[in-house]
Design an enzyme around this catalytic site. Structure first.
Site, PDB file in Angstrom:
ATOM      1  N   GLY A  51      -5.686 -25.382   1.182  1.00 13.78           N
ATOM      2  CA  GLY A  51      -5.975 -24.715   2.454  1.00 13.78           C
ATOM      3  C   GLY A  51      -7.119 -25.374   3.205  1.00 13.78           C
ATOM      4  O   GLY A  51      -7.095 -25.502   4.433  1.00 13.78           O
ATOM      5  N   CYS A  52      -8.126 -25.818   2.482  1.00  9.81           N
ATOM      6  CA  CYS A  52      -9.293 -26.441   3.103  1.00  9.81           C
ATOM      7  C   CYS A  52      -8.957 -27.826   3.642  1.00  9.81           C
ATOM      8  O   CYS A  52      -9.473 -28.238   4.687  1.00  9.81           O
ATOM      9  CB  CYS A  52     -10.456 -26.493   2.110  1.00  9.81           C
ATOM     10  N   ILE A  53      -8.074 -28.532   2.966  1.00  7.43           N
ATOM     11  CA  ILE A  53      -7.600 -29.830   3.468  1.00  7.43           C
ATOM     12  C   ILE A  53      -6.846 -29.611   4.781  1.00  7.43           C
ATOM     13  O   ILE A  53      -7.095 -30.287   5.776  1.00  7.43           O
ATOM     14  CB  ILE A  53      -6.693 -30.538   2.442  1.00  7.43           C
TER      15      ILE A  53
END
Length: 157
Positions: A51-53
């Protein structure tokens, strides 16, 4: 616990280490240094996770739309070393702030109890704060979905 921040509140100030962008591989940054500019502080759980990528790369891919309109900082409790790898691996054009002591995530109220597979733990809520040139919070987006993040910020600018 202090009251939850709302639009119109003064943004909590901080000094921390930033990595990437004009901060190279680790330089101090002070929120107060950006008076007169719009600042985007986006809080995310962990470097190099799916999700952070997606969230970081969506911002990266729309970077031209942010240039000259605001200053963008990603904030997580990861180390400057971890941020360096993340910035390099995904060619992020904006700096990431290391908040290992959790002072920023706590000041902004995004260090929260989370639950996964029935296990409770403390972690960073994926949230974004748009801070106006006057240092006051203009907009807050909590529990942001990574794929919607960039559009929310652009609409608030």
């Amino acid at each position: 616990m202090s009251k939850e921040l709302q639009p119109g509140d003064q943004a909590p100030t901080f000094t921390a280490t930033a990595v990437g962008g004009t901060y190279g591989w680790g330089e101090p940054v002070k929120l107060s240094a950006f008076k007169g500019q719009t600042i985007i502080l986006y809080f995310y759980p962990k470097d190099d996770t799916p999700g952070c990528i997606k969230q970081a790369c969506t911002l990266r891919d729309a970077w031209k739309e942010f240039t000259g309109r605001c200053v963008v900082f990603g904030v997580s409790i990861d180390s400057a070393k971890s941020h360096t790898k993340f910035v390099t691996k995904y060619s992020l054009p904006f700096p990431l702030i290391s908040d290992e002591d959790k002072t920023i995530v706590e000041a902004y109220g995004v260090w929260v109890e989370k639950s996964m597979y029935g296990r409770k733990y403390m972690g960073t809520e994926r949230s974004t704060f748009v801070i106006g040139p006057d240092g006051k919070i203009k907009a807050i987006f909590r529990k942001v979905k990574p794929e919607e993040h960039t559009d929310l910020i652009l609409a608030a600018l």
